[in-house]
Design a protein around this motif. Structure first.
Motif, PDB file in Angstrom:
ATOM      1  N   SER A   2       0.815  -1.207   0.000  1.00  0.00           N
ATOM      2  CA  SER A   2       0.000   0.000   0.000  1.00  0.00           C
ATOM      3  C   SER A   2       0.851   1.261   0.000  1.00  0.00           C
ATOM      4  O   SER A   2       0.344   2.355   0.129  1.00  0.00           O
ATOM      5  N   SER A   3       2.176   1.114  -0.165  1.00  0.00           N
ATOM      6  CA  SER A   3       3.055   2.262  -0.138  1.00  0.00           C
ATOM      7  C   SER A   3       3.109   2.988  -1.470  1.00  0.00           C
ATOM      8  O   SER A   3       3.792   3.986  -1.589  1.00  0.00           O
ATOM      9  N   THR A   4       2.410   2.483  -2.478  1.00  0.00           N
ATOM     10  CA  THR A   4       2.475   3.113  -3.782  1.00  0.00           C
ATOM     11  C   THR A   4       2.101   4.580  -3.714  1.00  0.00           C
ATOM     12  O   THR A   4       1.197   4.982  -2.992  1.00  0.00           O
ATOM     13  N   VAL A   5       2.786   5.408  -4.494  1.00  0.00           N
ATOM     14  CA  VAL A   5       2.479   6.831  -4.532  1.00  0.00           C
ATOM     15  C   VAL A   5       1.685   7.181  -5.781  1.00  0.00           C
ATOM     16  O   VAL A   5       1.350   8.331  -5.986  1.00  0.00           O
ATOM     17  N   LYS A   6       1.407   6.214  -6.636  1.00  0.00           N
ATOM     18  CA  LYS A   6       0.737   6.501  -7.893  1.00  0.00           C
ATOM     19  C   LYS A   6      -0.767   6.633  -7.668  1.00  0.00           C
ATOM     20  O   LYS A   6      -1.444   5.676  -7.317  1.00  0.00           O
ATOM     21  N   SER A 114      -5.590   8.263   3.309  1.00  0.00           N
ATOM     22  CA  SER A 114      -5.428   9.067   2.103  1.00  0.00           C
ATOM     23  C   SER A 114      -6.767   9.666   1.698  1.00  0.00           C
ATOM     24  O   SER A 114      -7.807   8.991   1.762  1.00  0.00           O
ATOM     25  N   TYR A 115      -6.717  10.911   1.293  1.00  0.00           N
ATOM     26  CA  TYR A 115      -7.887  11.563   0.706  1.00  0.00           C
ATOM     27  C   TYR A 115      -7.639  11.706  -0.786  1.00  0.00           C
ATOM     28  O   TYR A 115      -6.728  12.422  -1.213  1.00  0.00           O
ATOM     29  N   LEU A 116      -8.427  11.009  -1.595  1.00  0.00           N
ATOM     30  CA  LEU A 116      -8.238  10.979  -3.039  1.00  0.00           C
ATOM     31  C   LEU A 116      -9.109  12.058  -3.671  1.00  0.00           C
ATOM     32  O   LEU A 116     -10.286  11.840  -3.952  1.00  0.00           O
ATOM     33  N   MET A 117      -8.512  13.200  -3.896  1.00  0.00           N
ATOM     34  CA  MET A 117      -9.254  14.320  -4.459  1.00  0.00           C
ATOM     35  C   MET A 117      -9.399  14.164  -5.975  1.00  0.00           C
ATOM     36  O   MET A 117     -10.486  14.237  -6.525  1.00  0.00           O
ATOM     37  N   ASN A 118      -8.272  13.937  -6.647  1.00  0.00           N
ATOM     38  CA  ASN A 118      -8.272  13.622  -8.077  1.00  0.00           C
ATOM     39  C   ASN A 118      -6.928  13.007  -8.404  1.00  0.00           C
ATOM     40  O   ASN A 118      -6.067  12.875  -7.531  1.00  0.00           O
ATOM     41  N   LYS A 119      -6.712  12.618  -9.644  1.00  0.00           N
ATOM     42  CA  LYS A 119      -5.477  11.923  -9.994  1.00  0.00           C
ATOM     43  C   LYS A 119      -4.252  12.820  -9.912  1.00  0.00           C
ATOM     44  O   LYS A 119      -3.123  12.327  -9.866  1.00  0.00           O
ATOM     45  N   HIS A 120      -4.456  14.117  -9.865  1.00  0.00           N
ATOM     46  CA  HIS A 120      -3.336  15.043  -9.889  1.00  0.00           C
ATOM     47  C   HIS A 120      -2.919  15.527  -8.506  1.00  0.00           C
ATOM     48  O   HIS A 120      -1.753  15.852  -8.286  1.00  0.00           O
ATOM     49  N   GLY A 170       0.375  12.520  -6.488  1.00  0.00           N
ATOM     50  CA  GLY A 170      -0.503  12.499  -7.639  1.00  0.00           C
ATOM     51  C   GLY A 170       0.257  12.228  -8.922  1.00  0.00           C
ATOM     52  O   GLY A 170       1.467  11.979  -8.924  1.00  0.00           O
ATOM     53  N   ASP A 171      -0.466  12.276 -10.032  1.00  0.00           N
ATOM     54  CA  ASP A 171       0.085  12.071 -11.362  1.00  0.00           C
ATOM     55  C   ASP A 171       0.009  13.372 -12.136  1.00  0.00           C
ATOM     56  O   ASP A 171      -0.999  14.092 -12.081  1.00  0.00           O
ATOM     57  N   LEU A 172       1.073  13.664 -12.877  1.00  0.00           N
ATOM     58  CA  LEU A 172       1.112  14.823 -13.764  1.00  0.00           C
ATOM     59  C   LEU A 172       1.647  14.363 -15.110  1.00  0.00           C
ATOM     60  O   LEU A 172       2.855  14.256 -15.308  1.00  0.00           O
ATOM     61  N   GLY A 173       0.735  14.030 -16.021  1.00  0.00           N
ATOM     62  CA  GLY A 173       1.147  13.541 -17.326  1.00  0.00           C
ATOM     63  C   GLY A 173       1.881  12.224 -17.207  1.00  0.00           C
ATOM     64  O   GLY A 173       1.363  11.251 -16.639  1.00  0.00           O
TER      65      GLY A 173
END
Length: 407
Positions: A2-6, A114-120, A170-173
């Motif tokens: 569960s340590s993934t940062v993606k 974790s609070y998942l707001m959006n992918k970014h 998060g992810d950026l591109g």
């Protein structure tokens, strides 16, 4: 696990409410050297063997809602229950008290929400992995070839490194990132043979947060190229911060790593480099040399710089036979590391070359199942560029990882 940062993986992680799993390792080794490295020739010849359970991890994730996710991992290291030290300020005027029941460790490796707001842009609060270096960022046993984790990184850095704080990720591109503000290291735990590798604050019941650490990691998704940065000024993170009064020890660590997997995963190659710098290390050495023996803190020279770099490559020879053949990866790995690469000018001690090691490891990984691997390897250490006795070790092990229950 569960340590993934993606963030993209957390949004499409294959469970709707909860999941339970973990990973574990068992290992046995034969060595031809003893424990004492401070003799004029380095270690002496001794035939000995060990058997151990380096790690047994239980992981649990739970979704309070699609936006709020709890993740946790409990680590049983070497089958023990650990030890605790505390400072008795009121009852015993600041004396150290140690209670030891059994070797090994039971640790809360992760416990965060974790609070998942959006992918970014997402937020994480709690106890989490510090993603500094290749091994900490990808520490599960299927992410490295040898029986044991690469020893360069795990010597000069804590492993697995986990601290309490907050994070943005998060992810950026084509990139994913993580930024953290977490509890820093205890400078009284720094030592010559491990640099800051034993500097986490877990030895005492309370964690100092006066001087937090700042962490950043960025990965490029294609080739999986990553870089991380760590900064901490840890002088007030000691169990007795007044011992460092008036001193500052700025600590900076930078890492870079890369992994290549061919489209069919037959060829796997990894490489990484770690460089660390500790300012005012001479002053820290003087403070540490005055530590009470009851504290459990080391009394040794702390280096100004430490370095580690490594590369490994393996190829699935099972692909030469048929698509259904088991995956069998012969591999080779080279490592160089030195927790005492250099000492600060004015130090009354030179860098000890017995800590300078080059390691060549060759072995085999046999995947009996996609998430179950049997490992065997031979490691040859060259100490001080060959000026001291070399060290040889043969190891075998088995490791697994998986989610056992998901709803």
């Amino acid at each position: 696990m569960s340590s993934t940062v993606k963030a993209s993986e957390m949004y499409a992680d294959g469970f709707s409410k909860f999941r339970f799993g973990g990973y574990g390792e068992m290992a046995a080794s034969y060595m031809d050297y003893d424990w004492n490295w401070v003799t004029p020739q380095g270690t002496s010849h001794m035939n000995r063997a060990t058997v151990s359970i380096p790690r047994f991890i239980l992981a649990f994730d739970y979704k309070f809602s699609p936006k709020w996710v709890l993740s946790s991992e409990i680590e049983f290291e070497y089958g023990g229950t650990g030890a605790a030290r505390e400072v008795e300020w009121y009852e015993e005027n600041g004396e150290y008290e140690t209670e030891i029941e059994k070797g090994g460790e039971v640790a809360l490796e992760q416990f965060h929400i974790s609070y998942l707001m959006n992918k970014h842009l997402n937020f994480r609060f709690g106890h989490m992995i510090v993603p500094v270096g290749l091994t900490n960022a990808h520490h599960e046993p299927l992410n490295f070839f040898g029986v044991y984790r690469p020893e360069g990184e795990t010597t000069i850095l804590p492993s697995t490194w986990h601290e309490t704080g907050v994070a943005l990720f998060g992810d950026l591109g084509n990139f994913d990132y993580e930024l953290q503000v977490v509890s820093g290291l205890d400078p009284q735990g720094f030592r010559m043979e491990n640099w800051v590798g034993k500097g986490t604050q877990g030895a005492f019941e309370e964690t100092q947060f006066t001087h937090p650490a700042f962490v950043a990691r960025v990965n490029y998704k294609g080739l999986r190229v990553g870089a991380s940065f760590y900064y901490n000024q840890p002088s007030k993170n000691s169990s007795k911060p007044l011992r460092n009064q008036g001193e500052k020890y700025p600590l900076t660590i930078v890492t870079a790593d890369a992994q290549y997997k061919s489209p069919n995963n037959n060829l796997i190659a990894r490489g990484n480099i770690v460089y660390g710098h500790l300012g005012n290390s001479n002053a820290l050495t003087k403070v540490n040399n005055n530590s009470s023996s009851a504290s459990g803190y080391p009394n040794s020279t702390v280096a100004e710089t430490a370095v580690s770099y490594a590369a490994e490559v393996g190829y699935n020879v099972g692909s030469f036979f048929s698509r259904k053949a088991p995956r069998i990866y012969p591999f080779v790995r080279y490592e160089y590391y030195n927790p005492m690469q250099s000492v600060e000018k004015g130090s009354n001690k030179l860098a000890d070359r017995r800590l300078q090691k080059s390691v060549i490891t060759a072995g085999l990984n046999y995947y009996a199942l996609p998430n179950l691997v049997v490992k065997a390897d031979y490691a040859h250490r060259i100490v001080g560029k060959g000026d001291y006795n070399s060290q040889n070790m043969v190891s075998v092990g088995i490791a697994y990882i998986g989610w056992f229950l998901s709803r």
